[in-house]
Design a protein around this motif. Structure first.
Motif, PDB file in Angstrom:
ATOM      1  N   ASN A 585       0.809  -1.217   0.000  1.00 29.00           N
ATOM      2  CA  ASN A 585       0.000   0.000   0.000  1.00 29.00           C
ATOM      3  C   ASN A 585       0.842   1.268   0.000  1.00 29.00           C
ATOM      4  N   ASP A 586       1.973   1.193   0.692  1.00 25.21           N
ATOM      5  CA  ASP A 586       2.757   2.407   0.903  1.00 25.21           C
ATOM      6  C   ASP A 586       4.101   2.382   0.186  1.00 25.21           C
ATOM      7  N   GLY A 587       4.220   1.532  -0.819  1.00 25.38           N
ATOM      8  CA  GLY A 587       5.462   1.554  -1.576  1.00 25.38           C
ATOM      9  C   GLY A 587       5.899   0.194  -2.052  1.00 25.38           C
ATOM     10  N   LEU A 588       7.137   0.178  -2.527  1.00 26.13           N
ATOM     11  CA  LEU A 588       7.739  -1.030  -3.066  1.00 26.13           C
ATOM     12  C   LEU A 588       8.653  -1.625  -1.997  1.00 26.13           C
ATOM     13  N   TYR A 589       8.459  -2.921  -1.714  1.00 25.64           N
ATOM     14  CA  TYR A 589       9.283  -3.606  -0.722  1.00 25.64           C
ATOM     15  C   TYR A 589      10.305  -4.482  -1.427  1.00 25.64           C
ATOM     16  N   VAL A 590      11.524  -4.490  -0.912  1.00 24.40           N
ATOM     17  CA  VAL A 590      12.550  -5.380  -1.425  1.00 24.40           C
ATOM     18  C   VAL A 590      13.180  -6.121  -0.251  1.00 24.40           C
ATOM     19  N   GLY A 591      13.547  -7.373  -0.498  1.00 21.32           N
ATOM     20  CA  GLY A 591      14.197  -8.176   0.534  1.00 21.32           C
ATOM     21  C   GLY A 591      15.357  -8.944  -0.057  1.00 21.32           C
ATOM     22  N   GLY A 592      16.347  -9.228   0.753  1.00 16.02           N
ATOM     23  CA  GLY A 592      17.508  -9.955   0.272  1.00 16.02           C
ATOM     24  C   GLY A 592      18.588 -10.025   1.318  1.00 16.02           C
ATOM     25  N   ASP A 593      19.812  -9.703   0.889  1.00 19.54           N
ATOM     26  CA  ASP A 593      20.974  -9.705   1.773  1.00 19.54           C
ATOM     27  C   ASP A 593      21.667  -8.361   1.616  1.00 19.54           C
ATOM     28  N   PHE A 594      21.363  -7.412   2.503  1.00 23.28           N
ATOM     29  CA  PHE A 594      21.956  -6.077   2.462  1.00 23.28           C
ATOM     30  C   PHE A 594      21.816  -5.411   3.821  1.00 23.28           C
ATOM     31  N   THR A 595      22.555  -4.358   4.011  1.00 23.46           N
ATOM     32  CA  THR A 595      22.499  -3.629   5.281  1.00 23.46           C
ATOM     33  C   THR A 595      22.091  -2.174   5.108  1.00 23.46           C
ATOM     34  N   MET A 596      22.123  -1.688   3.868  1.00 25.87           N
ATOM     35  CA  MET A 596      21.756  -0.300   3.594  1.00 25.87           C
ATOM     36  C   MET A 596      20.820  -0.242   2.391  1.00 25.87           C
ATOM     37  N   ALA A 597      19.853   0.678   2.455  1.00 33.31           N
ATOM     38  CA  ALA A 597      19.003   1.010   1.317  1.00 33.31           C
ATOM     39  C   ALA A 597      19.131   2.513   1.110  1.00 33.31           C
ATOM     40  N   GLY A 598      19.779   2.898  -0.011  1.00 35.37           N
ATOM     41  CA  GLY A 598      20.133   4.302  -0.154  1.00 35.37           C
ATOM     42  C   GLY A 598      21.072   4.690   0.972  1.00 35.37           C
ATOM     43  N   SER A 599      20.710   5.710   1.709  1.00 34.97           N
ATOM     44  CA  SER A 599      21.532   6.140   2.851  1.00 34.97           C
ATOM     45  C   SER A 599      20.934   5.683   4.176  1.00 34.97           C
ATOM     46  N   VAL A 600      19.934   4.793   4.117  1.00 35.21           N
ATOM     47  CA  VAL A 600      19.217   4.356   5.315  1.00 35.21           C
ATOM     48  C   VAL A 600      19.708   2.974   5.746  1.00 35.21           C
ATOM     49  N   SER A 601      19.972   2.810   7.028  1.00 35.85           N
ATOM     50  CA  SER A 601      20.322   1.500   7.552  1.00 35.85           C
ATOM     51  C   SER A 601      19.085   0.607   7.507  1.00 35.85           C
ATOM     52  N   ALA A 602      19.148  -0.489   6.777  1.00 33.70           N
ATOM     53  CA  ALA A 602      18.001  -1.379   6.598  1.00 33.70           C
ATOM     54  C   ALA A 602      18.509  -2.805   6.504  1.00 33.70           C
ATOM     55  N   LYS A 603      18.166  -3.624   7.468  1.00 36.09           N
ATOM     56  CA  LYS A 603      18.729  -4.961   7.573  1.00 36.09           C
ATOM     57  C   LYS A 603      17.902  -5.973   6.779  1.00 36.09           C
ATOM     58  N   ASN A 604      18.311  -6.210   5.540  1.00 34.78           N
ATOM     59  CA  ASN A 604      17.780  -7.261   4.663  1.00 34.78           C
ATOM     60  C   ASN A 604      16.374  -7.003   4.126  1.00 34.78           C
ATOM     61  N   ILE A 605      15.749  -5.901   4.522  1.00 27.86           N
ATOM     62  CA  ILE A 605      14.439  -5.562   3.993  1.00 27.86           C
ATOM     63  C   ILE A 605      14.248  -4.050   4.068  1.00 27.86           C
ATOM     64  N   ALA A 606      13.598  -3.490   3.032  1.00 24.08           N
ATOM     65  CA  ALA A 606      13.416  -2.038   2.992  1.00 24.08           C
ATOM     66  C   ALA A 606      12.209  -1.691   2.131  1.00 24.08           C
ATOM     67  N   ARG A 607      11.721  -0.443   2.297  1.00 26.08           N
ATOM     68  CA  ARG A 607      10.570   0.055   1.528  1.00 26.08           C
ATOM     69  C   ARG A 607      10.974   1.302   0.751  1.00 26.08           C
ATOM     70  N   TRP A 608      10.599   1.330  -0.536  1.00 28.29           N
ATOM     71  CA  TRP A 608      10.838   2.480  -1.405  1.00 28.29           C
ATOM     72  C   TRP A 608       9.502   3.164  -1.653  1.00 28.29           C
ATOM     73  N   ASP A 609       9.361   4.445  -1.258  1.00 26.46           N
ATOM     74  CA  ASP A 609       8.081   5.136  -1.381  1.00 26.46           C
ATOM     75  C   ASP A 609       7.957   5.942  -2.675  1.00 26.46           C
ATOM     76  N   GLY A 610       8.915   5.767  -3.566  1.00 26.81           N
ATOM     77  CA  GLY A 610       8.928   6.497  -4.817  1.00 26.81           C
ATOM     78  C   GLY A 610       9.941   7.609  -4.844  1.00 26.81           C
ATOM     79  N   SER A 611      10.407   8.002  -3.664  1.00 20.75           N
ATOM     80  CA  SER A 611      11.416   9.066  -3.608  1.00 20.75           C
ATOM     81  C   SER A 611      12.525   8.766  -2.619  1.00 20.75           C
ATOM     82  N   GLN A 612      12.236   7.926  -1.609  1.00 21.88           N
ATOM     83  CA  GLN A 612      13.273   7.619  -0.639  1.00 21.88           C
ATOM     84  C   GLN A 612      13.033   6.240  -0.011  1.00 21.88           C
ATOM     85  N   TRP A 613      14.096   5.740   0.639  1.00 26.78           N
ATOM     86  CA  TRP A 613      14.043   4.422   1.275  1.00 26.78           C
ATOM     87  C   TRP A 613      13.685   4.542   2.754  1.00 26.78           C
ATOM     88  N   HIS A 614      13.041   3.474   3.266  1.00 26.71           N
ATOM     89  CA  HIS A 614      12.675   3.406   4.677  1.00 26.71           C
ATOM     90  C   HIS A 614      13.006   2.012   5.206  1.00 26.71           C
TER      91      HIS A 614
END
Length: 816
Positions: A585-614
């Motif tokens: 509902n609130d964006g695109l979710y990605v999952g895998g093996d990572f520690t950062m999404a853009g400049s945001v600390s995100a442990k293996n899962i993150a959300r892209w809202d169209g302009s920034q990562w969460h």
């Protein structure tokens, strides 16, 4: 979404709560229908009663078990098959030699003196909630049990039963044990070990290694009649041990390792004709260790077709016939019959086109398995992807059988059993299918196989509902992901394809007729794709495009160029990669093996809202392989054991603000080469389906696939684009909504588009679109505000599209 008829079967929780306790309340939501045949390896003892099949592990075998929240084994004495699923009963590890259903209770016996630290003397009863003593038990091991419905009979090697003297055989009348003796005699039971008990000529027939029964000379076989009471012999008995006995229409049949019975030469098996023992055809060329009957005919386990392997055979027309044919070998431990069917507990079975595991059922014409799990025990078999196709569940992965039938790579579930989806891989040694995709009225399958349906297409094929076809000669390497834009298919993985003399790696494009080059593809293995209108999101193990433009793990392809998503993802425990993508509902979710999404600390899962990562809280503590968005919920699967300190075992749900557990998650019992892993999800109107490599889900055996019932499918935007020649306005998603919703529409050709929001009185509230647009699928978000930027009140709103001569209106509900 179609109303899927196959996902509406529910299981009765009331019958299992007292037997197999739930570790968490959510464990009640898992189905018990998908345990592997016979619940894995090991030799089994089988009993029938109360329209169920009961199965226990024989002496020396590992117990049935679940894994608790610490991943520690919790053993159970036996398992129960109700015709559709397995449950475990009787907590504890027990060495079982025989079991029987006695009234509403299950009685087990063997060589044990305690269960779960409580004393039990070689025999115990289970009443559905607890273990109980059977009259104080016996003072020695028990080999055999039998019941006539009123009394329970036990045979073995003992001298006392409860407080009663009883030589190797005794009767329990529901209250106390009694000796089995001749009237007027004090000699009770047999002079040696009893190995089996059944009912036949003369009453209760016991066999074993003894010379007398009561005061009667009886070499290894005797009958006891309660009405006397008295013991009788069968002529002069046998010249060696008798191991098994069964009644048949022709008379009592015994088996063992003997060459003479009565006054006749026999070959390890004999029939009592009322006056003497008779040979049965050519008999068995070796020991007969187990007997049963079906429709009044003898069923025996021995050497019957000059084979060095023992077989199960039926005596019919004066000859022995191996059940299922000469290529069937079943190493039987015990057999039980309901009159027409024979259930065989065994320690190994081989048969063409079937894998029954350690419990096989002969129905009079063929062998059948008890269990709907996928793959083999102690293997890396896994379900990798799932789709709904023609109102049935279709799964793909790395497996060679489903529900006991030889089915490789792809299978369909009709709500009751597994079937092949055509014959895609006939004649191949193996076929792995890692990805499925629906596009243009076809179901595409990609993976690792040398051919599909004889077309010469390697690693990729298409199913049109009737037959399989290839995509020219396919692609080289392994396909891990599929996606589409319109009717065009995109193929990703560790692949290569030569087009026009140039070899392209990792990403390929099929236009429905031929392979096409893709401009500047990612420079690494592709593991995930998500098709969304005219956007194709691609994830994998790459850090740049072919021209060395930086692109970290995730990119969007619109059919002509690539787009970066905020710098993508970086870091990771081994290699930075994206394994799964989902639209929420609130964006695109990605999952895998990572520690950062853009400049945001995100442990293996993150959300892209169209302009920034969460980030999603503190993320998950292991690799993510599967994502599924449903309304505000995001289901996450992988190899992780914990989420923010909470042990969840491979499964978790993000509710939009915090993590929630899904019961005891998934586990893998005693497979040291495989960690429990969730690879795929599929939501239907009544269930969430979970695929992966695991042996348990919640507290149930559930092999490679699981069904979770605490799930309500939220109306989706649609799995496929509309027919390319038609305009369409799709239902907004989510609906009802708060605070925003997405509206999609499809333009088959370039058009002047107007998309407006009206209140229930017909007053214009908001203009979302008013411009000339090219063809394709479009989407726009309404944030619940009017044209002045003010939030509107809760209620029903109408949204209307006008594109050329096309006009359509739908309803949206705003809640607060």
């Amino acid at each position: 979404m179609n109303n899927l008829r196959i996902f509406s079967i529910f299981f009765l929780l009331a019958t299992i709560l007292s037997a197999q306790e739930f570790i968490y309340p959510e464990d009640a939501n898992y189905s018990n229908r998908f345990g592997i045949r016979a619940l894995g390896a090991g030799s089994n003892i089988v009993a029938l009663g109360n329209s169920k099949v009961y199965m226990a592990k024989s002496i020396g075998q590992s117990p049935f078990e679940i894994l608790d929240h610490r991943n520690a084994s919790v053993p159970y004495a036996f398992a129960v098959w109700d015709g559709s699923g397995w449950t475990l009963e009787g907590p504890g590890y027990v060495n079982v030699k025989d079991m029987v259903v006695y009234g509403s209770n299950v009685i087990i016996a063997g060589n044990f003196t305690q269960i779960e630290g409580q004393p039990f003397n070689y025999i115990a009863g289970w009443d559905g909630t607890k273990w109980f003593s059977v009259g104080g038990g016996l003072n020695g091991p028990v080999n055999a049990l039998a019941t006539d419905g009123t009394n329970l009979y036990a045979g073995g090697s003992f001298s006392r039963a409860g407080d009663t003297l009883a030589a190797n055989v005794a009767l329990f009348d529901g209250v106390q044990w009694k000796g089995m003796y001749d009237q007027g005699e004090i000699v009770q039971g047999t002079s040696g070990e009893v190995l089996d008990i059944d009912f036949g000529d003369g009453g209760v027939v016991v066999v074993g290694t003894f010379g007398t029964a009561g005061g009667v000379n009886a070499s290894n076989v005797a009958a006891w009649n309660k009405s006397g009471p008295r013991w009788t012999n069968f002529s002069t008995g046998t010249n060696n041990r008798v191991r098994a006995v069964t009644p048949t229409n022709a008379g009592t049949v015994i088996g063992g390792d003997f060459s003479r019975a009565g006054g006749n030469d026999v070959n390890n098996i004999a029939l009592w004709d009322g006056s003497d023992w008779k040979a049965m055809g050519n008999g068995s060329n070796g020991v007969v260790s187990s007997l049963s009957n079906a429709s009044g005919e003898a069923i025996a386990f021995g050497y019957f077709d000059d084979s060095p392997s023992r077989k199960i055979a039926r005596f019919r027309g004066g000859i022995w016939e191996v059940l299922g044919g000469p290529d069937v070998t079943i190493d039987a431990i015990s057999m039980a019959t309901d009159g027409s069917n024979v259930w065989v507990g065994n320690q190994g079975a081989k048969m063409p086109g079937k894998t029954t595991g350690n419990l096989a059922m002969w129905d009079g014409s063929g062998w059948n398995a008890a269990g709907n799990g996928i793959g083999e025990w102690w293997s890396n078999d896994a379900v990798k992807d799932m789709v709904e196709w023609n109102n049935e569940l279709v799964v793909s992965g790395r497996f060679g059988n489903a529900g006991g039938d030889s089915i490789s790579g792809i299978a369909r579930w009709d709500g009751q059993q597994w079937h092949k989806l055509g014959e895609p891989f006939s004649g191949l040694d193996f076929a792995w299918v890692d990805a499925l995709e629906k596009a243009g009225g076809k179901l595409y399958a990609g993976g690792w196989f040398s051919d599909i349906a004889g077309t010469g297409s390697a690693n990729i094929g298409a199913w049109d509902g009737q037959s399989w076809s290839g995509l020219a000669d396919g692609v080289g390497g392994k396909v891990y992901a599929l996606g589409h834009l319109g009717n065009d298919l995109y193929v990703g993985g560790d692949i290569w394809k030569t087009i026009g003399g140039n070899t392209q790696y990792y990403f390929a494009h099929w236009d429905g007729t031929q392979w096409q080059s893709v401009s500047n593809p990612p420079g690494g293995i592709i593991y995930a794709m998500l098709s969304e209108g005219q956007s194709l999101y691609v994830g994998g193990e790459f850090t740049y495009l072919n021209d060395f433009t930086t692109m970290n793990g995730i990119a969007m392809w619109d059919g002509s160029q690539w787009k970066d998503l905020g710098g993508g993802v970086t870091g990771g425990s081994f290699y930075t990669k994206v394994n799964a993508i989902a639209r929420g509902n609130d964006g695109l979710y990605v999952g895998g093996d990572f520690t950062m999404a853009g400049s945001v600390s995100a442990k293996n899962i993150a959300r892209w809202d169209g302009s920034q990562w969460h980030a999603l809280g503190r993320g998950v503590d292991g690799e993510v392989f599967a994502l599924y968005a449903n309304g505000d919920d995001l289901y996450v699967g992988g190899t992780f054991a914990t989420v923010e300190g909470d042990t969840v075992w491979g499964l978790a749900r993000w509710d939009g603000s915090r993590w929630q557990r899904m019961g005891n998650g998934v586990h893998q019992v005693k497979n040291y080469s495989a960690w429990p892993t969730v690879y795929s999800f599929l939501g239907t109107e009544s269930s969430l389906w979970i695929g992966g490599n695991f042996s348990h889900a919640g507290v149930y055996y559930s092999h490679s696939i699981a069904e979770y019932s605490d799930f309500n499918l939220v109306t989706a935007l649609g799995d496929e684009d509309p027919a390319p020649e038609n305009f369409a306005l799709m239902q907004n998603y989510p609906n009802p909504f708060n605070p925003s919703t997405t509206i999609r529409y499809y333009l088959p050709r370039a058009s002047e588009v107007s998309l407006k929001i009206y209140n229930s009185a017909g007053r214009l509230i908001r203009t979302l679109e008013k411009r000339f647009l090219s063809s394709g699928t479009r989407s726009v978000v309404w944030d619940g505000k009017n044209d002045r930027g003010r939030e509107v009140s809760a209620g029903i709103y109408l949204y209307k599209i006008q594109a050329g001569e096309f006009s359509q209106t739908r309803k949206a509900v705003l809640i607060k």
